[in-house]
Scaffold this motif. Structure first.
Motif, short mmCIF file in Angstrom:
data_model
loop_
_atom_site.label_atom_id
_atom_site.label_comp_id
_atom_site.label_asym_id
_atom_site.label_seq_id
_atom_site.Cartn_x
_atom_site.Cartn_y
_atom_site.Cartn_z
N ALA A 70 0.34 -1.08 0.13
CA ALA A 70 0.01 -0.22 -0.45
C ALA A 70 0.99 0.87 -0.16
O ALA A 70 0.43 2.43 -0.84
N LEU A 71 1.83 1.06 0.43
CA LEU A 71 2.38 2.31 1.14
C LEU A 71 3.83 2.72 -0.05
O LEU A 71 4.11 4.01 -0.28
N PHE A 72 4.24 1.77 -0.77
CA PHE A 72 5.16 1.64 -1.96
C PHE A 72 4.94 1.22 -3.69
O PHE A 72 5.18 2.37 -4.00
N LEU A 73 4.52 0.24 -3.82
CA LEU A 73 2.75 0.32 -4.67
C LEU A 73 2.36 0.72 -5.38
O LEU A 73 3.01 0.95 -6.59
N VAL A 74 1.51 1.22 -4.49
CA VAL A 74 0.99 2.18 -5.04
C VAL A 74 1.32 3.25 -5.73
O VAL A 74 1.48 3.71 -7.20
N VAL A 75 2.42 3.71 -5.77
CA VAL A 75 2.48 5.37 -5.68
C VAL A 75 3.99 4.50 -7.11
O VAL A 75 4.16 5.63 -8.05
N LEU A 76 4.52 2.88 -6.71
CA LEU A 76 5.25 3.05 -8.32
C LEU A 76 3.90 2.51 -9.08
O LEU A 76 4.52 3.11 -10.02
N LEU A 77 3.32 2.40 -8.67
CA LEU A 77 2.04 1.80 -10.05
C LEU A 77 1.63 3.12 -10.42
O LEU A 77 1.27 3.25 -12.26
N LEU A 78 1.76 4.15 -9.65
CA LEU A 78 0.72 5.16 -10.45
C LEU A 78 1.71 6.51 -11.12
O LEU A 78 1.99 7.21 -12.38
N VAL A 79 3.17 5.48 -10.89
CA VAL A 79 4.49 7.30 -11.71
C VAL A 79 4.54 6.25 -12.42
O VAL A 79 4.29 6.81 -14.04
N ASP A 80 5.20 5.19 -11.60
CA ASP A 80 6.40 4.09 -12.86
C ASP A 80 5.31 3.98 -14.42
O ASP A 80 5.19 3.69 -15.52
N LEU A 116 8.25 -8.61 -2.09
CA LEU A 116 6.95 -8.36 -3.48
C LEU A 116 8.25 -7.60 -4.75
O LEU A 116 7.33 -8.23 -5.49
N ALA A 117 8.69 -7.49 -4.55
CA ALA A 117 10.19 -6.54 -5.15
C ALA A 117 10.39 -8.03 -6.76
O ALA A 117 9.89 -7.23 -7.41
N PRO A 118 11.20 -8.74 -5.98
CA PRO A 118 11.40 -9.91 -7.26
C PRO A 118 10.00 -10.35 -8.22
O PRO A 118 9.96 -10.46 -9.43
N VAL A 119 8.87 -10.49 -6.77
CA VAL A 119 7.38 -10.84 -7.56
C VAL A 119 7.17 -9.44 -9.06
O VAL A 119 6.12 -10.26 -9.88
N SER A 133 -0.46 -6.60 -10.17
CA SER A 133 -2.06 -7.54 -9.23
C SER A 133 -0.76 -9.07 -8.09
O SER A 133 -1.82 -8.77 -6.73
N GLY A 134 -0.18 -9.38 -8.94
CA GLY A 134 -0.16 -10.26 -8.05
C GLY A 134 1.00 -9.82 -6.66
O GLY A 134 0.09 -10.28 -5.69
N PRO A 135 1.35 -8.76 -7.02
CA PRO A 135 2.30 -8.18 -5.47
C PRO A 135 1.05 -8.19 -4.62
O PRO A 135 0.91 -8.16 -3.12
N PHE A 136 0.42 -7.33 -5.04
CA PHE A 136 -0.89 -6.79 -3.96
C PHE A 136 -1.53 -8.06 -3.47
O PHE A 136 -1.77 -7.91 -2.37
N LEU A 137 -1.94 -9.44 -4.25
CA LEU A 137 -2.19 -10.29 -3.52
C LEU A 137 -1.48 -11.35 -2.83
O LEU A 137 -2.20 -11.71 -1.70
N LEU A 138 -0.37 -11.15 -2.51
CA LEU A 138 0.24 -11.94 -1.81
C LEU A 138 0.40 -10.90 -1.07
O LEU A 138 0.69 -11.47 0.47
N ALA A 139 0.32 -9.41 -1.14
CA ALA A 139 0.57 -8.46 0.17
C ALA A 139 -1.23 -9.37 1.11
O ALA A 139 -1.00 -8.98 2.56
N ALA A 140 -1.67 -9.20 0.70
CA ALA A 140 -3.17 -9.67 1.16
C ALA A 140 -3.17 -10.92 2.16
O ALA A 140 -3.59 -10.92 3.32
N ALA A 141 -1.44 -12.15 1.34
CA ALA A 141 -2.01 -13.18 1.65
C ALA A 141 -1.18 -12.43 3.21
O ALA A 141 -1.00 -13.27 4.82
N LEU A 142 0.04 -12.01 2.81
CA LEU A 142 1.25 -11.96 4.17
C LEU A 142 0.17 -10.88 5.01
O LEU A 142 0.52 -11.41 6.51
N THR A 143 -0.62 -10.37 4.96
CA THR A 143 -1.71 -9.21 6.15
C THR A 143 -2.76 -10.58 6.95
O THR A 143 -2.90 -10.77 7.76
N LEU A 144 -3.67 -10.95 5.99
CA LEU A 144 -3.90 -11.91 6.73
C LEU A 144 -4.11 -12.96 7.84
O LEU A 144 -4.06 -13.50 8.81
#
Length: 438
Positions: free
Chosen positions: A201-211, A324-327, A413-424
């Motif tokens: 949420a804090l890193f990948l969202v902004v990378l998606l928006l900008v890059d 998340l970075a390698p995924v 999508s994959g990193p976000f789903l992995l992050a959701a699983a890690l959070t759960l």
């Protein structure tokens, strides 16, 4: 006023865990390093902070005033070194030193707050300042990068940090000499897992928006303020029914749901990130604050236990970055080939003159190769420089950009789903917390 200034010190120190996120592309462009190496600007700070937080807490419990002053001076000096760094290696080394100063500031501030306001209010201020600082970091960094360059992120912090030195001058400070006792393993384990998920949420969202979608850092910074503002609102007006372990579990579910929603966005567009950010922000306001309070409340030595929570949170950030970075890198490479095939179909189906299609296809491939070499996403507009600017050509550019946006959005999508699983996974230690009243 002293309480607010101490809160500012905590927020300033912890904002550096995420503040350079939107500056990474500029740093990558300035220093000749691989795209995988530039992540160390983030990882180094969080790794060192995780390692030294507890030792810093033991120092701060005995000499809080001195620890705070030394922390401020070290943090400001290292920030100056970051802003003036002549090489990537110097920048990473300065970030490590900056984390040492941040650890002393954050742990000493909790001790000082406790002696100014009492343990309960001190805990609330300390927790809230840390959450807001870390969450607002990307937005602040994005605006500064856009307006003044990435170096300004660090240079601005120098006078801000030094201005906080007088806050300890009039304080009647006493050392904490009681036994710390064992840390709350369940609460800190849950913090680690939640922080790992929050990386998305804090890193990948902004990378998606900008890059990914080509937004300016300043605009992206404004978009991602939705999360911290929601977290602040939820933390401030949290209903009593969501206090304690019940509220923490609810927050974990909201966080995971928001991350899953980011993974399932139907198309590119910053508006699609707003509802998921609201969920993530609400979850952030419930979980990080709730878990930190659970780990510290009722403890004889809150300073040391505060150090354990900082260590757990930033170890979680490192874990999230490592996972998340390698995924994401793998997904971007796979979706690149899919986007090239889809782009070729768009060129062939376009209404431009048939003789121009082959040249356009080659120009697009050349742009893809150029982007790969410098570690960035292709710029579709660059491939069409010098081409006509009529409806047929504009439709082709829009079609290719749509395919690129679709491929990039799918790759995240994959990193976000992995992050959701890690959070759960945090629900497991949260369930164990029920054995002890909050």
């Amino acid at each position: 006023m002293r309480v607010r200034l101490l809160g500012v010190a905590v927020g300033l120190a912890l904002a550096d865990s995420s503040i350079v996120t939107l500056a990474l592309p500029e740093i990558l462009g300035q220093f000749d390093v691989a795209i995988t190496s530039v992540a160390w600007v983030l990882t180094s700070f969080n790794l060192v902070l995780a390692v030294v937080a507890v030792p810093a807490a033991y120092v701060s419990r005995r000499r809080p005033r001195e620890a705070f002053v030394v922390g401020i001076v070290v943090f400001a000096t290292a920030s100056l070194a970051c802003g003036l760094a002549p090489s990537f290696e110097v920048l990473v080394a300065a970030r490590c030193v900056q984390a040492l100063g941040a650890a002393l500031i954050v742990t000493a501030a909790l001790n000082l707050l406790s002696q100014v306001e009492g343990s309960e209010r001190a805990l609330r201020v300390w927790v809230a300042a840390g959450v807001v600082g870390a969450a607002l970091g990307p937005a602040a960094g994005g605006v500064l990068t856009q307006l003044l360059g990435w170096e300004s992120i660090f240079l601005v912090q120098v006078p801000l940090a030094l201005a906080l030195l007088p806050v300890v001058r009039a304080l009647d400070v006493r050392p904490v000499l009681m036994r710390a006792g064992r840390p709350s393993i369940a609460a800190n384990a849950a913090l680690l897992l939640v922080a790992g998920g929050l990386v998305a949420a804090l890193f990948l969202v902004v990378l998606l928006l900008v890059d990914g979608w080509g937004m300016s850092p300043a605009a992206a910074g404004l978009v991602v303020t939705v999360m911290p503002l929601t977290a602040i609102a939820v933390g401030r007006f949290r209903p009593s029914v969501l206090a304690g372990v019940q509220g923490i579990a609810c927050g974990v579910l909201l966080l995971a749901g928001g991350l899953a929603a980011l993974a399932l966005m139907p198309r590119a567009g910053w508006g699609w990130t707003i509802p998921p950010q609201l969920l993530v922000g609400a979850g952030l306001g419930l979980t990080v604050a709730g878990l930190t309070e659970f780990a510290l409340r009722g403890r004889a030595d809150q300073v040391v236990h505060g150090g354990w929570t900082i260590a757990a949170r930033h170890a979680g950030v490192v874990l999230g970055l490592v996972l998340l970075a390698p995924v994401l890198t793998t997904a971007l490479e796979e979706n690149r080939d899919e986007a090239i095939r889809a782009g070729a179909a768009v060129v062939l189906d376009s209404d431009i003159p048939p003789l121009d299609k082959l040249g356009v296809a080659q120009d697009v491939l050349d742009e893809v190769d150029r982007a790969d070499e410098v570690g960035e996403l292709p710029d579709v507009e660059r491939a069409f420089e010098g081409r006509p600017d009529d409806d047929e050509w504009r439709a082709l550019v829009d079609g290719l950009q749509e395919q690129l946006d679709r491929a990039v959005t799918s790759a995240f999508s994959g990193p976000f789903l992995l992050a959701a699983a890690l959070t759960l996974l945090a629900l497991v230690p949260v369930a164990l917390m029920r054995r002890r009243p909050a």
